[in-house]
Design an enzyme around this catalytic site. Structure first.
Site, PDB file in Angstrom:
ATOM      1  N   LYS A  83       0.835  -1.202   0.000  1.00  0.00           N
ATOM      2  CA  LYS A  83       0.000   0.000   0.000  1.00  0.00           C
ATOM      3  C   LYS A  83       0.870   1.252   0.000  1.00  0.00           C
ATOM      4  O   LYS A  83       1.864   1.323   0.725  1.00  0.00           O
ATOM      5  CB  LYS A  83      -0.906  -0.047   1.226  1.00  0.00           C
ATOM      6  CG  LYS A  83      -1.934   1.054   1.349  1.00  0.00           C
ATOM      7  CD  LYS A  83      -2.799   0.772   2.571  1.00  0.00           C
ATOM      8  CE  LYS A  83      -3.789   1.869   2.879  1.00  0.00           C
ATOM      9  NZ  LYS A  83      -4.596   1.554   4.080  1.00  0.00           N
ATOM     10  N   SER A 158      -9.163   1.807   3.542  1.00  0.00           N
ATOM     11  CA  SER A 158      -8.308   2.560   2.632  1.00  0.00           C
ATOM     12  C   SER A 158      -7.364   1.680   1.838  1.00  0.00           C
ATOM     13  O   SER A 158      -6.692   2.170   0.937  1.00  0.00           O
ATOM     14  CB  SER A 158      -7.524   3.607   3.418  1.00  0.00           C
ATOM     15  OG  SER A 158      -6.663   3.013   4.360  1.00  0.00           O
ATOM     16  N   SER A 182      -9.482  -0.375   7.738  1.00  0.00           N
ATOM     17  CA  SER A 182      -8.970  -0.198   6.381  1.00  0.00           C
ATOM     18  C   SER A 182      -8.394  -1.445   5.723  1.00  0.00           C
ATOM     19  O   SER A 182      -8.116  -1.430   4.530  1.00  0.00           O
ATOM     20  CB  SER A 182      -7.911   0.910   6.359  1.00  0.00           C
ATOM     21  OG  SER A 182      -8.495   2.145   6.663  1.00  0.00           O
TER      22      SER A 182
END
Length: 487
Positions: A83, A158, A182
């Site tokens: 990420k 996220s 997330s």
């Protein structure tokens, strides 16, 4: 309704999970290079529709592949993505925002070192919404990341880019992190296994560990329980969390029957019909397996929402006013997205309430953790409703409207972040239109083993591992993944 996007095929990755890919490499059935090139081709196939890659790092991945054929680790040679709020040497850590300078990181952050210790090959950095502050990977200045099960819907956030790439079959597993759900939110939206470990289990994110309450935990998104279990066991072998009980190698369900508390009604509004049905079906499966299930009320009230909201605002305020210190001298505050700016303003209007909010959050944590005095596990849906259409949670939308929608959507996950307790989302239900619905299980801090054992049992009982391949393009439910048997 959009359409489904997948990259599964008869290449070197096939329909194998990460454990299966690593075993195939170790056995000499495929080479690391073949696997790497298959992953890159798959990313190229789905990226024009999914928009899940923030930074392509294939040149460096190919270079590392040529020089590290003897690398160890349970996932040696398995392609993965990380990420793009996690520092990887040579990749700009952009945090999903044009406000952050595109300066390549000079070194790996501590969790990246742990992640590399598994042997996984990082091929790209995945998308996230600006600073990971919202629950849909959407932007004001570029295409949103789309859900592989329905391209008109959100992939969650996220860690939305990571989830989309794993669900579409581009890579077998991907890194994510979780500050309010997330990892678990996009896992639920995309039909994956997503575990948020106990606080302190893995290396802390540098920008969150100095906060009054460190909400953020690192982890992975996978298509099988064994991939998640093997990842945790490998990191524990490399860098054990000395303040927590060891998880060890978890490879099967336990014979122990559990007492499970069930949250049926969130404090933020009613569940949608598909999610309520999915919860009821999950309860029935668990009861048929001999577990005892007790409906209980959520032990916190709407004041928890207000307290968490203020703390959420504190993060936006810090980015807004301390961005250059956090992200480098090239940080451009004028390029912040509207959602981050409004979150900062929300905190600025109410900053004097922060001490009271922190005390309230700690009291809420104690009440939540108190449920484990009489229960082994807590079950709820991961989210209050199915993945929303793109635009529903857009950062460009009216802030008050979007925020109200976010609060309702994130009905269950934040309490694990404030309390530090582990939680896992499992893909156990389906909507009438064929999108996944996640069910969420929590355990006391340090007890990831119980969550993994329950996950294995449900994976076997339901009889499927979710794979969006050619066989599911015209169906509304999961497809059996025969690759789950094996090492």
């Amino acid at each position: 309704m959009g359409h489904r996007v997948h990259a599964f095929g008869d290449d070197a990755l096939g329909r194998l999970d990460a454990v299966g890919v690593a075993a195939a490499i170790a056995a000499g059935d495929v080479s690391r290079t073949e696997v790497l090139e298959a992953a890159l081709a798959r990313i190229d196939a789905v990226e024009p529709e999914l928009h899940a890659v923030a930074v392509d790092d294939r040149s460096a991945a190919r270079h590392r592949d040529r020089g590290t054929h003897t690398a160890a680790g349970c996932f040696a040679g398995v392609p993965s993505v990380i990420k793009n709020n996690t520092a990887v040497a040579g990749i700009p850590t952009l945090h999903g925002s044009r406000a952050v300078p595109a300066t390549p990181a000079t070194h790996d952050e501590p969790f990246t070192t742990q992640f590399r210790a598994t042997g996984a090959t990082i091929v790209a950095a995945s998308t996230l919404p600006a600073f990971g502050l919202t629950a849909s990977t959407e932007f004001v200045d570029r295409e949103p990341t789309r859900n592989p099960w329905d391209t008109d819907r959100s992939a969650g956030a996220s860690s939305g880019g990571s989830a989309a790439l794993v669900a579409a079959g581009a890579v077998p597993l991907a890194q994510g992190n979780d500050g309010g759900g997330s990892i678990r939110i996009p896992a639920a939206a995309c039909g994956l296994v997503g575990l948020k470990p106990t606080r302190g289990r893995l290396a802390a994110a540098p920008q969150s560990r100095s906060m009054p309450i460190d909400l953020v935990c690192e982890g992975v998104l996978t298509r099988t329980v064994r991939d998640t279990a093997r990842f945790l066991a490998e990191v524990e072998r490399f860098a054990p969390a000395r303040s927590l009980p060891r998880i060890g190698r978890v490879e099967a369900p336990s014979s122990r029957r559990l007492r499970i508390a069930v949250f049926t009604d969130p404090i933020t509004g009613p569940l949608d019909a598909d999610t309520r049905l999915g919860l009821s079906q999950t309860v029935s499966v668990l009861e048929s397996l001999g577990h005892r299930l007790d409906p209980v009320d959520v032990p916190v009230g709407t004041e928890f929402v207000d307290q968490f909201t203020l703390y959420w605002g504190l993060m936006g305020f810090g980015i807004d006013h301390l961005g250059a210190r956090l992200f480098g001298a090239g940080f451009d505050r004028t390029r912040l997205d509207p959602f981050t700016r409004e979150l900062s303003r929300l905190f600025a209007r109410n900053f004097y309430r922060l001490p009271t909010a922190l005390r309230g959050l700690r009291r809420a944590n104690a009440r939540f953790l108190g449920l484990f005095a009489d229960h082994d596990v807590i079950l709820s849906p991961t989210l209050a409703h199915t993945p929303p259409p793109l635009g529903h949670l857009s950062p460009a939308g009216d802030f008050d409207t979007v925020f109200e929608r976010l609060v309702r959507f994130l009905a269950f996950t934040p309490i694990n972040n404030t309390s530090g307790a582990p939680g896992i989302s499992l893909p156990l239900a389906w909507s009438a239109t064929g999108v996944p619905i996640g069910m969420h299980f929590s355990a006391r801090p340090g007890d990831e083993r119980t969550l993994l054992e329950v996950a294995y049992e449900l994976e076997e009982a339901v009889g499927v591992t979710l794979v969006c391949d050619a066989r599911c393009t015209d169906t509304k439910g999961p497809v059996r993944d025969e690759s789950h048997t094996g090492p």
